[in-house]
Design a protein around this motif. Structure first.
Motif, mmCIF file in Angstrom:
data_model
loop_
_atom_site.group_PDB
_atom_site.id
_atom_site.type_symbol
_atom_site.label_atom_id
_atom_site.label_comp_id
_atom_site.label_asym_id
_atom_site.label_seq_id
_atom_site.Cartn_x
_atom_site.Cartn_y
_atom_site.Cartn_z
ATOM 1 N N ASP A 270 0.873 0.368 -14.448
ATOM 2 C CA ASP A 270 -0.280 0.535 -13.560
ATOM 3 C C ASP A 270 0.280 0.591 -12.145
ATOM 4 O O ASP A 270 0.544 -0.432 -11.521
ATOM 5 C CB ASP A 270 -1.251 -0.633 -13.731
ATOM 6 C CG ASP A 270 -2.495 -0.483 -12.878
ATOM 7 O OD1 ASP A 270 -2.518 0.400 -11.986
ATOM 8 O OD2 ASP A 270 -3.463 -1.226 -13.089
ATOM 9 N N MET A 271 0.464 1.810 -11.628
ATOM 10 C CA MET A 271 1.188 1.988 -10.368
ATOM 11 C C MET A 271 0.454 1.342 -9.210
ATOM 12 O O MET A 271 1.078 0.752 -8.314
ATOM 13 C CB MET A 271 1.399 3.483 -10.111
ATOM 14 C CG MET A 271 2.491 3.776 -9.097
ATOM 15 S SD MET A 271 4.099 3.220 -9.705
ATOM 16 C CE MET A 271 5.118 3.494 -8.255
ATOM 17 N N ALA A 272 -0.872 1.435 -9.188
ATOM 18 C CA ALA A 272 -1.628 0.847 -8.083
ATOM 19 C C ALA A 272 -1.436 -0.663 -8.050
ATOM 20 O O ALA A 272 -1.199 -1.254 -6.983
ATOM 21 C CB ALA A 272 -3.106 1.210 -8.217
ATOM 22 N N TRP A 273 -1.544 -1.299 -9.200
ATOM 23 C CA TRP A 273 -1.344 -2.752 -9.234
ATOM 24 C C TRP A 273 0.102 -3.120 -8.922
ATOM 25 O O TRP A 273 0.363 -4.082 -8.200
ATOM 26 C CB TRP A 273 -1.721 -3.303 -10.610
ATOM 27 C CG TRP A 273 -1.364 -4.751 -10.724
ATOM 28 C CD1 TRP A 273 -2.089 -5.814 -10.293
ATOM 29 C CD2 TRP A 273 -0.140 -5.275 -11.259
ATOM 30 N NE1 TRP A 273 -1.399 -6.984 -10.512
ATOM 31 C CE2 TRP A 273 -0.196 -6.683 -11.116
ATOM 32 C CE3 TRP A 273 0.986 -4.705 -11.831
ATOM 33 C CZ2 TRP A 273 0.833 -7.517 -11.534
ATOM 34 C CZ3 TRP A 273 2.014 -5.525 -12.251
ATOM 35 C CH2 TRP A 273 1.932 -6.920 -12.100
ATOM 36 N N LEU A 275 2.361 -1.642 -7.027
ATOM 37 C CA LEU A 275 2.674 -1.550 -5.594
ATOM 38 C C LEU A 275 2.003 -2.665 -4.802
ATOM 39 O O LEU A 275 2.538 -3.125 -3.791
ATOM 40 C CB LEU A 275 2.254 -0.182 -5.059
ATOM 41 C CG LEU A 275 3.023 1.021 -5.618
ATOM 42 C CD1 LEU A 275 2.508 2.308 -5.002
ATOM 43 C CD2 LEU A 275 4.527 0.873 -5.390
ATOM 44 N N SER A 276 0.813 -3.121 -5.260
ATOM 45 C CA SER A 276 0.166 -4.241 -4.573
ATOM 46 C C SER A 276 0.853 -5.565 -4.889
ATOM 47 O O SER A 276 0.921 -6.455 -4.041
ATOM 48 C CB SER A 276 -1.314 -4.311 -4.969
ATOM 49 O OG SER A 276 -1.454 -4.604 -6.358
ATOM 50 N N ALA A 302 -2.020 9.514 -12.690
ATOM 51 C CA ALA A 302 -2.365 8.402 -11.791
ATOM 52 C C ALA A 302 -1.115 7.797 -11.164
ATOM 53 O O ALA A 302 -1.122 7.408 -9.985
ATOM 54 C CB ALA A 302 -3.149 7.337 -12.557
ATOM 55 N N SER A 305 0.000 10.309 -8.375
ATOM 56 C CA SER A 305 -0.934 10.371 -7.252
ATOM 57 C C SER A 305 -0.937 9.066 -6.457
ATOM 58 O O SER A 305 -1.004 9.079 -5.220
ATOM 59 C CB SER A 305 -2.341 10.691 -7.762
ATOM 60 O OG SER A 305 -2.793 9.685 -8.656
ATOM 61 N N THR A 306 -0.841 7.921 -7.144
ATOM 62 C CA THR A 306 -0.826 6.632 -6.448
ATOM 63 C C THR A 306 0.444 6.489 -5.618
ATOM 64 O O THR A 306 0.418 6.004 -4.479
ATOM 65 C CB THR A 306 -0.925 5.482 -7.458
ATOM 66 O OG1 THR A 306 -2.109 5.636 -8.243
ATOM 67 C CG2 THR A 306 -0.954 4.147 -6.744
ATOM 68 N N ALA A 309 0.103 8.633 -2.551
ATOM 69 C CA ALA A 309 -0.801 8.039 -1.565
ATOM 70 C C ALA A 309 -0.137 6.902 -0.800
ATOM 71 O O ALA A 309 -0.485 6.625 0.353
ATOM 72 C CB ALA A 309 -2.071 7.538 -2.257
ATOM 73 N N ALA A 310 0.832 6.235 -1.429
ATOM 74 C CA ALA A 310 1.540 5.139 -0.761
ATOM 75 C C ALA A 310 2.714 5.625 0.076
ATOM 76 O O ALA A 310 3.412 4.810 0.689
ATOM 77 C CB ALA A 310 2.034 4.137 -1.803
ATOM 78 N N TYR A 356 -1.698 -5.605 -14.754
ATOM 79 C CA TYR A 356 -2.233 -6.888 -14.295
ATOM 80 C C TYR A 356 -2.430 -7.901 -15.416
ATOM 81 O O TYR A 356 -2.016 -9.059 -15.280
ATOM 82 C CB TYR A 356 -3.557 -6.650 -13.557
ATOM 83 C CG TYR A 356 -4.230 -7.926 -13.101
ATOM 84 C CD1 TYR A 356 -3.886 -8.524 -11.900
ATOM 85 C CD2 TYR A 356 -5.205 -8.534 -13.890
ATOM 86 C CE1 TYR A 356 -4.487 -9.697 -11.481
ATOM 87 C CE2 TYR A 356 -5.813 -9.711 -13.484
ATOM 88 C CZ TYR A 356 -5.453 -10.292 -12.284
ATOM 89 O OH TYR A 356 -6.048 -11.459 -11.886
#
Length: 378
Positions: A270-273, A275-276, A302, A305-306, A309-310, A356
């Motif tokens: 889960d790339m978004a999670w 990176l956070s 995803a 694209s994530t 965006a970063a 996560y």
């Protein structure tokens, strides 16, 4: 006239050209939701003879029921293997099925005589079952009484030994902790470390010894991260004492620093999670993600694209799905390989997917990261 028994168990009369799906359950025989597999066509001038055609992708095995001369029995004998588009003539006492899927794709052809004999045999079996039913019921009741008596005895035994087992487990756990701290104290003394550290280890061992006879862990502290060869991720909802030290490390504590490159290898990402949870990845000069999501193109989209965006674009980011030499399974290696601008490499082997739930709701293990000499070990 021929009859066909479908894999789902139903029997139908073959009156004309007919096409069937791939098998059981019954829904798979419905051509509106299943790929067509076999086609049966009557042969002009020949009764009880049909032309069988393989319409599917998989080979079809054809067998014929034959009587054995050596013993008074019958057995199925292999006759043909039909590839896609091939045909053959079949008659009564014939069965065919997809290769390697015999249980769920079995079709059987029979005529009036075969069905009548099968019905008569089934009727005889039903009569035998009715005659034996009272005896079976009595045996069933006896078995139930024996099971109930055994369960009652086991329950009494477990209840009587429950307190003793709990006390023994608590004593053994306390003894293990005492031996661990004594070993740590011996190691500290052998390396001639600071007196203050030896005093802390001594006091910790004494505290454990004083609580060896009880199961109260309130005064116990888990070892620090640098004292153990393996670490566990912290789990939401646990008491603070069980999320401290080597039992409650966070992923951001390991994936950190001035990164020259980062290789992220995992099955689920889960790339978004990610990176956070590990913000230092965004500042890395190069990030390579190796994943195993070969059946979820939306997830791969995803990830890219994530990352874009970063700010991880162009030569700074690459997403790779490694090819495997077999059809089943997927890439499952879970690790981080981190290179630092000041020199040194850190290797983190883990058991959690980079998502996560795995990293926050489950106990996941991470061996202590190995690092080059130019970068300190956690």
């Amino acid at each position: 006239m021929l009859f066909i028994r479908l894999p789902c168990g139903t029997t139908a009369e073959v009156t004309g050209p007919a096409t069937y799906g791939r098998g059981s359950p019954a829904s798979l025989s419905d051509l509106s939701i299943s790929r067509q597999q076999v086609q049966l066509d009557p042969v002009a001038g020949l009764d009880d003879v049909l032309q069988l055609t393989n319409k599917g992708l998989n080979p079809i095995i054809v067998e014929v029921l034959q009587s054995s001369d050596a013993v008074a029995s019958q057995q199925w004998k292999y006759t043909e293997l039909l590839q896609k588009g091939e045909s053959t003539h079949v008659g009564p006492n014939t069965r065919f099925y997809l290769s390697q899927r015999q249980c769920t794709t079995m079709f059987v052809l029979s005529n009036h005589e075969t069905i009548a004999a099968a019905q008569q045999q089934e009727h005889q079996l039903q009569q035998q079952d009715k005659q034996q039913q009272p005896q079976h019921s009595l045996q069933h009741c006896q078995r139930q009484e024996q099971s109930a008596a055994s369960a009652t005895a086991n329950a009494v035994h477990r209840h009587s030994n429950h307190d003793a087992d709990a006390q023994l487990a608590a004593a053994l756990a306390a003894q293990d902790r005492l031996l661990y701290h004594q070993q740590q104290l011996a190691n500290d003394m052998s390396h001639d470390e600071r007196p203050a550290k030896r005093a802390r280890a001594d006091s910790s061992a004494t505290a454990v010894a004083n609580t060896a006879g009880s199961a109260d862990y309130s005064g116990w502290q888990p070892p620090a991260v640098y004292e153990t060869p393996i670490c566990l991720l912290g789990v939401r909802g646990l008491p603070a004492a069980f999320n401290a030290g080597c039992l409650g490390i966070q992923l951001r504590q390991l994936v950190c620093g001035a990164l020259k490159f980062a290789l992220v290898s995992n099955y689920m990402v889960d790339m978004a999670w990610l990176l956070s949870a590990c913000p230092d990845l965004v500042t890395a000069d190069k990030v390579i993600v190796v994943h195993g999501e070969k059946r979820k193109p939306a997830v791969v989209t995803a990830i890219n694209s994530t990352a874009a965006a970063a700010g991880l674009t162009g030569p700074r980011f690459n997403c790779h799905l490694p090819p495997l030499p077999f059809g089943h399974g997927t890439h499952h290696t879970k690790a981080f390989i981190l290179g630092y601008r000041g020199g040194g490499v850190r290797v983190i082997v883990m058991t959690a997917n980079a998502i996560y739930p795995d990293c926050n709701n489950k106990t996941q293990a991470r061996p202590k990261p190995w690092s080059g000499s130019a970068f300190p070990v956690c």
